[in-house]
Design an enzyme around this catalytic site. Structure first.
Site, PDB file in Angstrom:
ATOM      1  CD  GLU A 170      35.820  37.148  41.236  1.00 25.16           C
ATOM      2  OE1 GLU A 170      35.123  37.122  42.273  1.00 25.16           O
ATOM      3  OE2 GLU A 170      37.046  37.365  41.249  1.00 25.16           O
ATOM      4  CB  CYS A 182      35.543  37.256  46.181  1.00 29.15           C
ATOM      5  SG  CYS A 182      37.196  37.493  46.875  1.00 29.15           S
ATOM      6  CG  ASN A 212      38.918  32.153  45.576  1.00 26.39           C
ATOM      7  OD1 ASN A 212      39.860  32.249  44.810  1.00 26.39           O
ATOM      8  ND2 ASN A 212      38.341  33.220  46.129  1.00 26.39           N
ATOM      9  CD  GLU A 213      41.949  35.208  47.382  1.00 26.84           C
ATOM     10  OE1 GLU A 213      41.305  35.996  48.098  1.00 26.84           O
ATOM     11  OE2 GLU A 213      42.554  35.568  46.360  1.00 26.84           O
TER      12      GLU A 213
END
Length: 846
Positions: free
Chosen positions: A65, A273, A404-405
């Site tokens: 990331e 994120c 993602n999350e």
């Protein structure tokens, strides 16, 4: 773990942990609690003839990331910071369009500034540098312009190596303008110089190669206009020719080599994120939104056409390292590409969703187009684009991660639309769901159930916990259903870069491999961190502008990734019986941004005798506070009245208390949370507490604090009602605590300590070796009797790799050796605080 079945099936575990947490929840082999043998050693019995689960070729990989300045200023080899003058206070309050640049006037004069007008390079690249040269200086190095400081201390320039300089430029001077391009030291000492002739008042790209005569770790790049006229510059770039694999627009060689040495089976990208935070606009008029979700189509094609965007972690991202480069990186690694795409709702504390169905449909189509871009041929729109951009062969994409999350009300409905679209258009693609940033709790359970019912192929789990959690949860996947989805452990780490962190992770990895029929992929996270820009720690590798520093965690990952094997070999580890040290310590009462009332505190021993009792009819002399909050006796109760103070714990009793029952009555009076009931309190950094109504009264959690760091043991969605009196009872017996709320069992904490030695055995079909992998997390040597049954013969000589602590106790270093005592039965003494892999080769016969 929830699956399509009402309850997950359990299976016999091949690792026997005497007196461990696993013993309470799993079915074990009969040898549990038995001494290993007459010698008192542990034993590992290997059944080489029995079939074990196949290990996926992509078992271990890397999660990349753009965090910690991991791309620009990191593994992306560009040496110029802010090359297109697009840095902006929207990215970071300290940024301006001239961040990384300084103005130079060397014998010339004029004006220098960043402009955003209709003379720009293109609509996606809106800023450019305007230089109005008013007078011509004398000499080869004279002129007016700018100098770039690069990243960290400066640009790493090596004598004799070649660097490609490029710039987009135009000039108002009919005779053309000359740019003096110089590599130099911070003091201005010239290392290399070249000139570029800019012709005409239309944008064009100009290039030249420079080779410094001396080396510098703090290099600077200057570009000066010689003569007069208005010169416009954009995309000022300095790229080393010596990138990893020699690729233009490629990767920083030393960093990429460290990554390649891991031999990862997959590359998950681009986040994290950065994927699903921001809004859902495109970079277009009228707003040219700067805080957008990651949109892969913005990151391909010519560099000058890729728009800037704010990175979630607080800086600018140029997208110079984009989807073309990610796919190429995976291909060069021999790794499976695993892209992560947004699914219309944000995560990571962001709270947005696609504003309408049309926007959601655009993102769904973008996902389908991505698959076509990766795998399509020349007859497809996006396959043709990939070919035009220089990659005729498909990227062999076989899986994609949707989201993602995320855990928001809209998520399930949106995810289902993405899932259905991909399944229909590309049934050959494996779909990866996720369970948010949770290792347990109501959200985890809910998302697990949703993924199982939806029918995803894999589920991406993320969790960051204390080392003790990893040591005590080696068995986690033993009881997962074998008939539901497979697991992709996409992010995990034990919150530190010390050897004990790495050993805890290594112990956990033995459990991942043992469950290779369920766990198909796993990656430590994050991968990279620039020493000068760390937003998240721990990380696997740290770097500055000149060097790379690996960690003990890196060494563990490298050892496992380079010695995975192709199949699990069934084995049974039997440990000596151990003495259980019970949970012991004082009791405590606390609050967090909440006023609460406590009454009728009582502690009784295992024999029913009263150890402590306080109805607060007198003084509070028996209680010791930590100096936080406002405690007083009011109307026969103990009241903490502040609604802003955090962690107001008061304690009573003895550090030696164990095997006791602690009861009290608690009432929330006012504030944002509930109340906290502590047991096993040793000091301010070591205790257990039952946090009822925590996280703004959204859930209740049992937390264990070790040396100040807390990890969740149990998590439920229980909330606390103000004004209601609750009966609290905690029964502590040995390493187990049962928690009762209003007379009903709310949860059970089993903190039994696992044996400090962990093992797994795999077979490497390529070499024929049987690999015995043992992690000794204790500070004592661990002799283990190893027996191999079912093999034709085991050679007497074995290759051994051991990760052992450095002399200063801060690192782990690998050491190779030869063990000449191997065979069907042998004893090996595993070093303290070590990870040891023994490769047993076939012998010539009995």
């Amino acid at each position: 773990m929830p699956s399509k079945a009402t309850r997950p099936a359990q299976r016999a575990c091949t690792l026997v942990l005497a007196g461990s947490l696993a013993a309470a929840v799993l079915a074990f082999a009969p040898a549990i609690n038995a001494n290993a043998d007459a010698s008192g050693n542990r034993t590992i019995d290997i059944n080489a003839a029995a079939p074990g689960p196949a290990i996926d070729p992509a078992m271990y990989g890397i999660f990349y990331e753009d965090i910690n300045q991991g791309a620009d200023g990191g593994i992306y080899a560009e040496l110029v910071q802010n090359r297109s003058f697009e840095f902006n206070s929207a990215d970071n309050r300290a940024f301006t369009p001239m961040t990384g640049w300084e103005t130079l006037r060397r014998g010339s004069d004029g004006a220098v500034g960043v402009v955003n007008d209709d003379n720009r390079l293109n609509e996606k690249n809106r800023n450019y540098l305007r230089i109005d040269a008013m007078s011509a200086g004398a000499g080869a190095g004279a002129g007016i312009g700018v100098r770039n400081s690069g990243w960290n201390a400066g640009q790493k320039l090596e004598a004799g190596k070649k660097y490609n300089y490029s710039v987009w430029a135009r000039t108002s001077n009919p005779a053309g303008s000359t740019l003096a391009v110089t590599l130099e030291t911070p003091e201005g000492a010239r290392l290399a110089m070249a000139s570029v002739k800019v012709k005409g008042d239309n944008w064009a790209k100009y290039s030249v190669t420079l080779s410094p005569k001396d080396s510098s770790n703090a290099g600077r790049l200057s570009t000066l206009v010689q003569g007069t006229g208005t010169v416009r510059l954009d995309m000022v770039s300095l790229f080393p020719q010596d990138t990893w694999k020699g690729r233009p627009n490629g990767l920083r060689k030393d960093l990429a080599e460290k990554v390649a040495a891991l031999k990862p089976g997959f590359l998950r990208f681009p986040g994290g994120c950065i994927v699903n935070t921001g809004n859902y606009d495109s970079y277009s008029a009228p707003d040219y939104t700067r805080v957008r979700t990651y949109q892969w189509k913005e990151t391909i094609g010519p560099l000058e056409q890729r728009p800037a965007n704010r990175n979630f972690w607080g800086y600018n991202q140029t997208y110079g390292l984009g989807y073309m480069e990610y796919f190429q990186w995976a291909e060069d690694l021999g790794a499976i590409p695993v892209p992560v795409v947004p699914v219309g709702v944000t995560g990571c504390g962001d709270n947005k969703q696609a504003p309408d169905q049309a926007t959601l449909d655009r993102y769904i189509q973008d996902t389908l187009d991505l698959i076509e871009f990766a795998n399509g041929d020349a007859t497809t729109e996006w396959g043709a684009k990939r070919i035009a951009y220089g990659h005729p062969a498909p990227y062999k994409l076989d899986r994609i991660s949707l989201g993602n999350e995320e855990y928001k009300p809209e998520f399930k409905a949106y995810f289902t639309q993405f899932y259905n679209a991909v399944r229909k258009a590309h049934p050959e693609i494996k779909i990866i769901g996720n369970t948010g940033p949770f290792s347990q709790g109501p959200e985890f359970d809910d998302l697990s159930k949703f993924n199982a019912e939806t029918g995803v192929d894999l589920v991406d789990e993320h969790y960051y916990n204390e080392p003790s959690w990893f040591l005590n949860n080696n068995h986690r996947y033993d009881s997962y259903s074998r008939d539901s989805y497979k697991v992709f452990l996409g992010e995990y780490a034990s919150r530190g870069n010390k050897p004990d962190n790495a050993l805890a992770e290594a112990s956990y990895m033995t459990g991942l491999e043992r469950n290779a029929d369920v766990v198909k992929m796993a990656s430590y996270a994050p991968l990279l961190a620039n020493e000068s820009s760390v937003q998240w720690s721990p990380d696997m590798m740290f770097f500055d502008g000149t060097s790379v520093r690996t960690t003990p965690n890196y060494e563990v990952q490298k050892l496992f990734m380079n010695n995975v094997g192709t199949q699990v070999v069934p084995s049974t580890q039997v440990n000596p019986a151990s003495t259980v040290v019970p949970i012991s310590g004082r009791i405590g009462l606390s609050t967090w941004a909440t006023s609460a009332r406590y009454d009728d505190v009582k502690v009784t021993g295992a024999d029913g005798s009263t150890l402590f009792s306080d109805d607060f009819s007198g003084t509070a002399a028996a209680w010791t506070g930590n100096g936080v909050g406002s405690w007083s006796i009011q109307d026969g109760a103990y009241v903490q009245s502040s609604t802003t103070a955090q962690n107001t714990m008061v304690t009573a009793g003895s550090d030696n208390w164990s095997n006791y029952t602690f009861s009290t009555k608690a009432t929330k009076l006012a504030g944002s949370e509930g109340f906290l009931i502590a047991f096993g309190v040793k000091d301010t950094g070591n205790y257990y507490w039952w946090n009822l109504g925590g996280w703004n009264n959204t859930k209740s959690v049992v937390e264990k604090a070790v040396n100040g760091g807390k990890s969740n043991v149990i998590e439920k969605n229980t909330t606390i009602q103000a004004g209601k009196e609750y009966d609290i009872r905690i029964e502590v017996s040995g390493r187990v605590a049962k928690l009762y709320l209003d007379g009903v069992l709310w949860g059970t904490v089993d903190d039994s300590q696992a044996d400090p030695v962990y093992s797994v055995v795999t077979k490497d079909a390529r070499s024929g070796d049987t690999i015995v992998k043992v992690v000794n997390t204790s500070s004592a040597t661990a002799p283990v009797d190893i027996k191999v049954a079912g093999a034709a013969a085991v050679g007497s000589t074995a290759a051994v790799t051991t990760l052992r602590q450095t002399a200063d106790g801060q690192g782990l270093v690998p050491a190779g050796s030869t063990f000449n005592g191997a065979g069907d039965a042998f004893t090996y003494a595993f070093e303290p605080k070590s990870v040891t892999f023994i490769r047993l080769a076939a012998g010539s016969g009995k």
